[in-house]
Enzyme design. Structure first.
Site, mmCIF file in Angstrom:
data_model
loop_
_atom_site.group_PDB
_atom_site.id
_atom_site.type_symbol
_atom_site.label_atom_id
_atom_site.label_comp_id
_atom_site.label_asym_id
_atom_site.label_seq_id
_atom_site.Cartn_x
_atom_site.Cartn_y
_atom_site.Cartn_z
ATOM 1 N N SER A 278 3.694 -2.306 10.160
ATOM 2 C CA SER A 278 5.111 -2.251 10.658
ATOM 3 C C SER A 278 5.641 -3.561 10.333
ATOM 4 C CB SER A 278 5.387 -1.819 12.074
ATOM 5 O OG SER A 278 5.268 -0.599 12.123
ATOM 6 N N GLU B 50 -5.054 -4.805 10.478
ATOM 7 C CA GLU B 50 -4.071 -3.630 10.729
ATOM 8 C C GLU B 50 -4.512 -3.090 12.071
ATOM 9 O OE1 GLU B 50 -2.233 -2.650 6.625
ATOM 10 O OE2 GLU B 50 -3.888 -1.261 7.082
ATOM 11 N N GLU C 215 -6.872 4.465 7.826
ATOM 12 C CA GLU C 215 -6.868 5.931 7.741
ATOM 13 C C GLU C 215 -7.939 6.605 6.991
ATOM 14 O OE1 GLU C 215 -2.995 5.576 5.506
ATOM 15 O OE2 GLU C 215 -2.162 4.980 7.266
ATOM 16 N N HIS D 15 -9.582 1.292 4.971
ATOM 17 C CA HIS D 15 -8.347 1.310 5.437
ATOM 18 C C HIS D 15 -8.469 2.184 6.684
ATOM 19 C CE1 HIS D 15 -3.938 2.340 6.461
ATOM 20 N NE2 HIS D 15 -3.674 1.408 5.915
ATOM 21 N N GLY E 207 2.671 2.408 10.631
ATOM 22 C CA GLY E 207 3.690 3.312 10.852
ATOM 23 C C GLY E 207 4.468 3.651 11.861
ATOM 24 N N GLY F 122 2.848 -0.999 4.396
ATOM 25 C CA GLY F 122 3.082 0.445 4.016
ATOM 26 C C GLY F 122 4.566 0.743 3.685
ATOM 27 N N GLY F 123 5.312 1.328 4.737
ATOM 28 C CA GLY F 123 6.449 1.763 4.622
ATOM 29 C C GLY F 123 7.496 0.962 3.888
ATOM 30 N N ASN G 132 0.943 -1.276 0.059
ATOM 31 C CA ASN G 132 0.005 0.015 -0.001
ATOM 32 C C ASN G 132 0.897 1.436 -0.009
ATOM 33 O OD1 ASN G 132 -1.671 1.959 0.391
ATOM 34 N ND2 ASN G 132 -2.515 1.336 2.604
ATOM 35 N N TRP G 133 1.135 1.766 -1.215
ATOM 36 C CA TRP G 133 1.894 3.017 -1.351
ATOM 37 C C TRP G 133 1.407 4.367 -0.870
ATOM 38 C CZ3 TRP G 133 4.062 2.525 -6.987
ATOM 39 C CH2 TRP G 133 4.679 1.107 -7.156
ATOM 40 N N LYS G 134 -0.039 4.175 -0.366
ATOM 41 C CA LYS G 134 -0.478 5.405 0.276
ATOM 42 C C LYS G 134 -0.285 6.601 -0.638
ATOM 43 C CE LYS G 134 -0.230 3.304 4.612
ATOM 44 N NZ LYS G 134 -0.123 3.101 6.295
HETATM 45 P P1 13P Z 1 3.192 0.359 7.815
HETATM 46 O O1 13P Z 1 3.687 -0.854 7.060
HETATM 47 O O2 13P Z 1 4.090 1.672 7.202
HETATM 48 O O3 13P Z 1 2.951 0.158 9.328
HETATM 49 O O4 13P Z 1 1.699 0.475 7.011
HETATM 50 C C1 13P Z 1 0.642 -0.439 7.100
HETATM 51 C C2 13P Z 1 -0.419 -0.183 6.591
HETATM 52 O O5 13P Z 1 -1.189 0.703 6.836
HETATM 53 C C3 13P Z 1 -0.632 -0.791 5.140
HETATM 54 O O6 13P Z 1 -1.993 -0.623 4.799
#
Ligand code: 13P
Length: 249
Positions: free
Chosen positions: A212, A166, A97, A95, A172, A233-234, A9-11
């Site tokens: 993470s 999640e 967010e 998600h 994050g 994510g990251g 997920n590149w956000k």
């Molecule tokens: P991180 O891997 O950066 O914690 O993000 C997870 C995430 O929200 C994937 O959708």
């Protein structure tokens, strides 16, 4: 046996040029292995270009959100047909967010999930508790509400979805759920799926862990019986770390 599924997920990261560079590196470093699927979910603006780069590779394309309606006066929104046209096979829905920053609810996530399935997209439906909810022992209640609310009335399509667990406190933050903590919630989700759609469907659904996940903790998390992959994510923003997680799977 369920396969493993690793999705990035590149956000809200990567211009088109940066996205093309990352997709190119992923394509050249990726070697398809039986039982492991991979996908990337760039921002809308980069879907077309990344889809073109990934054409002919085994890395699938996904979006990070969509609207539940087929078309119409919804300024700023994107419909399932538009994602399909660009080669998407997945769409992340609900998600945390989007739930916390953009007001999405189980009801809206459910409408989107039904619309995605009807259009032929595989929804990756996200659920997860906050730190406060975990501390006050509300995790099971919250997850149960989110699963039943977001996945209501899917009929015979329940086995066509992916779920991502999640924990919000792990996203994050560098804090990861321990393999045992994650497995406990994944097993709960699987039980809830049995109640929603029966044992056979529940056993087919891939349940990813997100929060993470990194190359150095992926193997242990992914070895849990109900953890069928990761939503990254990251660590999905760099080719080497994303590929390392796929290799761990
Ligand atoms: P991180 O891997 O950066 O914690 O993000 C997870 C995430 O929200 C994937 O959708």
């Amino acid at each position: 046996m369920r396969s493993k599924f690793i999705a990035g997920n590149w956000k809200m990261n990567k211009t088109v040029a940066d996205a093309v560079a990352l997709a190119t590196a992923l394509k050249s470093g990726f070697s398809a292995k039986p039982g492991v699927a991979a996908a990337v979910c760039p921002p809308f603006t980069a879907l077309d270009a990344v889809g073109k780069v990934l054409k002919g590779s085994a890395i699938a394309l996904g979006a990070q959100n969509m609207h539940a309606s087929k078309d119409g006066a919804f300024t700023g929104e994107v419909a399932a047909s538009m994602l399909l046209e660009l080669g998407c096979s997945y769409v992340i829905l609900g998600h945390s967010e989007r739930r916390t920053l953009f007001g999405e609810t189980d009801k809206s996530v459910n409408e989107k999930t039904q619309a995605a399935l009807a259009a032929g997209l595989t929804p990756i439906v996200c659920v997860g508790e906050t730190l406060e909810q975990r501390k006050s022992e509300q995790t099971s209640r919250v997850i149960t509400e989110q699963v039943f609310g977001s996945l209501a009335e899917l009929g015979g399509s329940l086995d066509k979805i992916v779920i991502a667990y999640e924990p919000v406190w792990a996203i994050g933050t560098g804090l990861t759920a321990s393999p045992a903590q994650a497995q406990e919630v994944h097993a709960l989700i699987r039980k809830l799926l049995v109640r929603l759609g029966g044992e056979a469907a529940a056993q087919k659904v891939l349940i990813q862990y997100g929060g993470s996940m990194k190359p150095d903790n992926a193997r242990e998390l992914l070895s849990q019986p109900d953890i069928d992959g990761g939503l990254i994510g990251g660590a999905a923003l760099k080719a080497d770390s994303f590929l390392a997680i796929i290799n761990a799977a």
